[in-house]
Structures are given as C-alpha cells and as structure tokens.
Design an enzyme around this catalytic site. Structure first.
Site, PDB file in Angstrom:
ATOM      1  N   ASP A 165      27.840-123.096  69.960  1.00 30.62           N
ATOM      2  CA  ASP A 165      29.164-123.268  71.511  1.00 30.62           C
ATOM      3  C   ASP A 165      28.248-123.413  73.045  1.00 30.62           C
ATOM      4  O   ASP A 165      29.807-124.008  73.209  1.00 30.62           O
ATOM      5  CB  ASP A 165      30.532-122.567  71.393  1.00 30.62           C
ATOM      6  CG  ASP A 165      29.942-120.865  71.039  1.00 30.62           C
ATOM      7  OD1 ASP A 165      28.377-120.704  71.713  1.00 30.62           O
ATOM      8  OD2 ASP A 165      30.413-119.785  71.293  1.00 30.62           O
ATOM      9  N   ARG A 166      27.349-123.166  72.779  1.00 31.06           N
ATOM     10  CA  ARG A 166      27.050-123.805  73.896  1.00 31.06           C
ATOM     11  C   ARG A 166      26.108-125.186  74.039  1.00 31.06           C
ATOM     12  O   ARG A 166      25.586-125.330  73.284  1.00 31.06           O
ATOM     13  CB  ARG A 166      26.191-122.590  74.249  1.00 31.06           C
ATOM     14  CG  ARG A 166      26.412-121.164  74.397  1.00 31.06           C
ATOM     15  CD  ARG A 166      25.567-120.317  74.704  1.00 31.06           C
ATOM     16  NE  ARG A 166      25.716-118.919  75.344  1.00 31.06           N
ATOM     17  CZ  ARG A 166      25.762-117.521  76.373  1.00 31.06           C
ATOM     18  NH1 ARG A 166      24.839-117.857  77.040  1.00 31.06           N
ATOM     19  NH2 ARG A 166      26.414-116.469  76.305  1.00 31.06           N
ATOM     20  N   LYS A 175      34.129-122.922  72.858  1.00 29.23           N
ATOM     21  CA  LYS A 175      33.855-123.848  73.916  1.00 29.23           C
ATOM     22  C   LYS A 175      32.985-124.626  72.750  1.00 29.23           C
ATOM     23  O   LYS A 175      32.705-124.460  71.100  1.00 29.23           O
ATOM     24  CB  LYS A 175      32.462-123.352  74.736  1.00 29.23           C
ATOM     25  CG  LYS A 175      31.857-122.540  74.234  1.00 29.23           C
ATOM     26  CD  LYS A 175      30.988-121.236  75.213  1.00 29.23           C
ATOM     27  CE  LYS A 175      30.385-120.239  74.704  1.00 29.23           C
ATOM     28  NZ  LYS A 175      30.916-119.128  74.658  1.00 29.23           N
ATOM     29  N   HIS A 190      23.626-116.307  70.985  1.00 30.46           N
ATOM     30  CA  HIS A 190      22.530-116.575  71.785  1.00 30.46           C
ATOM     31  C   HIS A 190      21.629-115.759  71.918  1.00 30.46           C
ATOM     32  O   HIS A 190      20.884-116.037  71.738  1.00 30.46           O
ATOM     33  CB  HIS A 190      23.205-117.213  73.541  1.00 30.46           C
ATOM     34  CG  HIS A 190      23.363-116.403  73.577  1.00 30.46           C
ATOM     35  ND1 HIS A 190      24.845-115.716  73.330  1.00 30.46           N
ATOM     36  CD2 HIS A 190      23.462-115.421  74.541  1.00 30.46           C
ATOM     37  CE1 HIS A 190      25.954-114.985  74.444  1.00 30.46           C
ATOM     38  NE2 HIS A 190      24.384-115.031  75.100  1.00 30.46           N
TER      39      HIS A 190
END
Ligand code: VG1
Ligand code: CO
Length: 539
Positions: free
Chosen positions: A280-281, A375, A113
């Site tokens: 993944d987020r 995730k 991110h």
C-alpha cells in the site's frame, strides 16, 4: 467437526493506526490469533450469509494464521471466504476484492512496512464492507471483547490446500481460492492509459521497481514487465519471502537503500519506485531525484487530466494533518474540496464514500484514490508513469515545474524510536499543556500563529478524533508531533517539519529546516526527556 475451545484473554490486543500489530513471538503464543479473531466474529454477530476476503503479505506465520482464520470462520457460521492463492494478497488488492464481490469485509495478514520473520512483526488488518479498515468505534468494541473472551470456535479438520485455484468446502462454508493478481491488473488497466505507457517503454524508457521481497513482486512483474513491456529485470526483489530476505520493507530513503543507491548512481534508470510489505506504500524516484510523498500527492492531484479514469473531473482531496500542505495549494487552484484528517487511511473512507474526495495521501509514503479504500502502491507508480508518458517529461522536470508553479514545501520527518512509553506519554502531555501559551511568541525568528492539539470532526459520521499536536507559524511553517500507532514495542515520537518557500526552490531540506528543528526540540524537550539529540530515522 466444530469444536469450542476455552481460552483466557490477552490484555494487549488493541488495534493501532492500521490493525493489530505485534512482535511475531507474541502472536505465536497459544490462542493469540484465535482470541483476536473470535472477538471480531463476536462483534460482527450473525455471520450467516456473510462473505469475507482473506490474504496476506506472505510474512512469517501468514501460512499458520490463515489456516486458523479459515477454520474459525467456518465454525462461526461464515458462508463464504475468498482467499488469495497460497494465502497471498496485497492490501489494495484485498480492498478491491471486497468491493468487487460486495463482500462483508476482509482480513489482510500483515504488519505492513514493519520487518517480518520470527524476530520481526506480524499483524492483522480488518476491513468491513466499505473495503476500508474499521473505524475506532468498532475496534474499541473488539478490544473490549478480547479482554473478556472465554472461548472460541474452530472447525477441527486438516489444513486446507491453498495452492489450487477454485472452489472447495469446509464445514459447510464455501471457499474460493483466487489468483490475487488478476482482478487488480484489470482494475489498473481500467484506470490508466496502458497503451501510452507501453509506448514509453518501447521508446527505451527504463525503470526499476523494488518489491523489497514482499507481496507486490508478482503484481509488479505482471504489470510492468509482462504487460507494459519494461525490460526484464526491471522489477527486483520480486520473490515474496517470509522474512523479506532481511529487508525492512518500508519504501523510504533509509530502508530502500539498494534502490536509492542505484537511482543516485550514474547507471540509474529513468524512473525508480518501491512498495512496502503489503503493497500500500510507494516511493517515487527520478534519476538522482527523490519526490517527497507530500509533493507526490500534490503532483498527482494537479495532473489528474492525463489519466483516463479521472480526466472528466475529480472531487476534492484529503491529506493527514502531518502531511505537508503542498496539496492544499493545488486544491485551491483547482477549486476543489480540501480536507485534513488524522493519521490512518480509515479516516479517508467516509470522505470517499460520500464523494467528497477522489485523491488522498499521507506523508508516510501512502497515496491513493477512491478506486478502492486503501492506499495503493502500484497505483501511485502507474500514475507517475502515465504522467511521464503523457507529458514526455522526467520526474525531476515534473516536480521542479510544480514547485515553480506553486512554491515548495520543504518537508522532513524525524522519528525518535524505542522511547519508554511513560516518558513519551508524559512528554506529549506536558507539550499539549504548554502549547496555548506559545501563541504570539517569536521563537528563533519564527512567530507562532497557532498551537494546540489536532482535532478532526468527521463530516459524515460526526465522530471526533484527537491525534497529534501542531504548532503553526506566521510564514506557513509547521511542526507536528505524534506518537506512532504501528510499533510493536516502546513508543516512537514522530516530529514532522515543514517550511514553505515561493522563491527558494532548490535548497537542501535539512538546511532549510534547521531553525525549525531547533524550535521543535526546545519546545518539546525531547533531548532532555528522552536522552536523544538525534532522530533514529529521518525520512
Ligand atoms: C504509520 C504512518 C501512517 C500510516 C500507518 C499505516 O502510522 O505514519 O501514515 O497510515 O503507518 O501504514 P503511525 O501511527 O506509526 O505513524 V501501513 O503501510 O499499514 O499500512
Ligand atoms: Co503497508
């Protein structure tokens, strides 16, 4: 032709919460990537017969670093690489490819991110055969190698063409270039009720997915628009760009501003979501409504019965210590196992492998399940779409009904960024020393029931990890303090606040947490020690 090149160590190649993450300008230094990769190969040892997966989120330097990694893998005797076309692969897709092919590990080139570009960050996430990122015991060994590295091996050839799907050979190593989207889509189709979600869109349901100019664009177009039939234009910022078009690809209320503004406007779609740089987020939004990641984990767990892959039952759930306790109440209601781990997805891997948990999540916009060992942003979005399709309820209805059933954990995270590392370390040290004396005291109307460091003892490998400090109050409220392990300069102090209410369900989180914020600041002396009275980012 295999070449051995002499090199000298860099002293800063220690991995953090999720791999190595540094300023791009640091990573482009001569031999920086080479030193790090050779150190990993040295720790693995015999590479004969081994297969690795390689891809990245397309950020600046992805194209250069991937060629180095390919040539070094060949020179070090790796037998086979599976590579995403054009060097692209999301973190969850990579985990799936490792597991599906029983590969020995993989490398995702991403600083997740964090912003990209020459003035942004670059990173490398390293996973092993579990499909999850390596435990600290191995990253410590790799760090020791980086401090002593003297030479690396590389195959001295032209760059290879990553655009062509299919097999090639390089210095005796097999390379297979794959479409990184195909297997991932197939996995999602096997988990969720695609026909029900298709019907939802046929009936006029609208969504907006913001890929933030990062890796999930092609996945989202394929799944949401082409397969599920969301109308064209539902996926925005779908073109992965080396600098993410200047965006900070962190899907939260601050950095996904364009999407948030749209979802809070009168033109809002029924459903909004965003993913981060490496996919993944996730962030979940309804019309003028935001679901906290902690609540999202609780709601997903409570609604497992609507999802074909989970409807026959789930193992337990886990969350990072900093995440709110909302999922704990769901776990108790369903009478399933419940675990609290340190921050970082790698701590969930043993729990999933030993079938202790099915779902897990972190407050930092990460949710996932044992379908892989990372995730998974698009998985979370599909989970919500599937619940909506099955219940006919809106995001807001699903969430408020959840609060009515379980009560609400008001939750906010405050980040104090760019703090001098020494100041931050000292602050945490003095705070830890002071915490035991707080037990039993009443501060600002809140009585402390427990205060100290968070220590996790892994039930599978019996390792012990200390991460962060927690103050618990009698009414269930909590303050968690941690230093970030993903930054590329200075220190970031994260302060996580939580307050539970059974009856007061529709209040403003910041208002509900005012007193606790005051306690958090006074006890830690953040204003005095850092000069900051306000957090830099509030999510
Ligand atoms: C942050 C988050 C953490 C997450 C990690 C990696 O770590 O808090 O929950 O697992 O980023 O996320 P830290 O140490 O800065 O708090 V990402 O999407 O790499 O992959
Ligand atoms: Co990420």
């Amino acid at each position: 032709m295999i070449k051995t090149v002499s090199t000298t160590p860099y002293t800063d190649q220690k991995m953090g919460t999720a791999g190595l993450r540094r300023k791009s300008k640091v990573v482009v230094q001569p031999n920086y990537v080479e030193n790090f990769m050779q150190s990993i190969f040295n720790v693995i040892g015999d590479l004969q017969g081994k297969t690795f997966v390689v891809g990245g989120d397309g950020r600046y330097y992805n194209d250069v670093a991937i060629q180095k990694i390919i040539k070094m893998a060949a020179a070090n005797g790796v037998s086979r690489l599976i590579i995403g076309q054009n060097g692209f692969m999301s973190t969850p897709a990579g985990s799936n490819i490792i597991l599906k092919n029983k590969a020995d590990g993989g490398f995702i080139l991403s600083a997740s991110h964090n912003p990209g570009g020459i003035n942004g960050d670059f990173g490398i996430k390293y996973s092993n055969h579990t499909g999850g990122q390596i435990p600290s015991s191995i990253s410590d060994q790799i760090y020791q190698q980086t401090l002593n590295i003297k030479e690396y091996k590389i195959c001295d050839t032209e760059d290879i063409d990553l655009s062509k799907i299919g097999k090639q050979e390089l210095c005796g190593m097999e390379i297979e270039i794959i479409d990184p989207v195909v297997d991932y889509v197939e996995m999602m189709e096997n988990i969720f009720d695609f026909p029900a979600i298709k019907k939802l869109f046929q009936n006029g349901f609208t969504m907006r997915f913001d890929a933030m100019n990062a890796v999930t664009g092609p996945y989202a177009i394929r799944i949401f628009e082409e397969i599920l039939g969301a109308k064209k234009g539902s996926v925005v910022n779908y073109n992965p760009l080396p600098d993410f078009g200047g965006l900070h690809p962190d899907p939260n209320m601050v950095y996904a501003k364009e999407l948030v503004d749209y979802m809070y406007s009168d033109q809002a779609a029924d459903f909004g979501a965003a993913n981060d740089g490496d996919g993944d987020r996730n962030m979940i939004l309804g019309k003028k409504f935001f679901v906290t990641p902690s609540d999202s984990l609780a709601i997903i767990t409570d609604n497992f019965c609507y999802i074909p892959a989970y409807k026959n039952g789930i193992y337990g759930v886990a969350k990072s210590a900093a995440t709110s306790t909302s999922v704990e109440r769901v776990a108790h209601a369903h009478n399933i196992g419940y675990y609290e781990v340190p921050t970082g997805w790698k701590y969930f891997v043993n729990l999933m492998d030993s079938k202790r948990i099915t779902f897990c999540g972190e407050e930092s916009f990460g949710t996932g399940s044992a379908h892989i060992r990372e995730k998974d942003g698009i998985w979370a979005v599909l989970f919500w779409l599937n619940i909506i399709a099955a219940t006919g309820k809106s995001v807001e209805e699903i969430t408020t009904e959840h609060w009515q059933k379980y009560g609400r954990s008001y939750y906010v995270r405050f980040d104090f960024e760019g703090v001098d590392t020494n100041v931050a370390d000292k602050l945490m040290e003095s705070l830890e020393a002071k915490l035991p004396s707080l037990k039993g005291q009443t501060i600002n109307g809140y009585q402390v029931s427990e205060a100290g460091a968070f220590v996790y003892n892994d039930p599978v490998d019996h390792s012990s990890t200390k991460n962060g400090l927690i103050i618990r109050f009698n009414d269930g409220s909590r303050i968690v303090y941690r230093l970030s392990g993903t930054g590329s300069s200075g220190a970031t102090i994260r302060v996580y606040l939580e307050r539970y209410s059974k009856a007061d369900l529709h209040n403003d989180p910041l208002k509900m947490l005012t007193e606790i914020f005051e306690i958090a600041m006074a006890v830690s002396e953040i204003p005095e020690r850092t000069g900051k009275h306000q957090a830099d980012v509030v999510t």
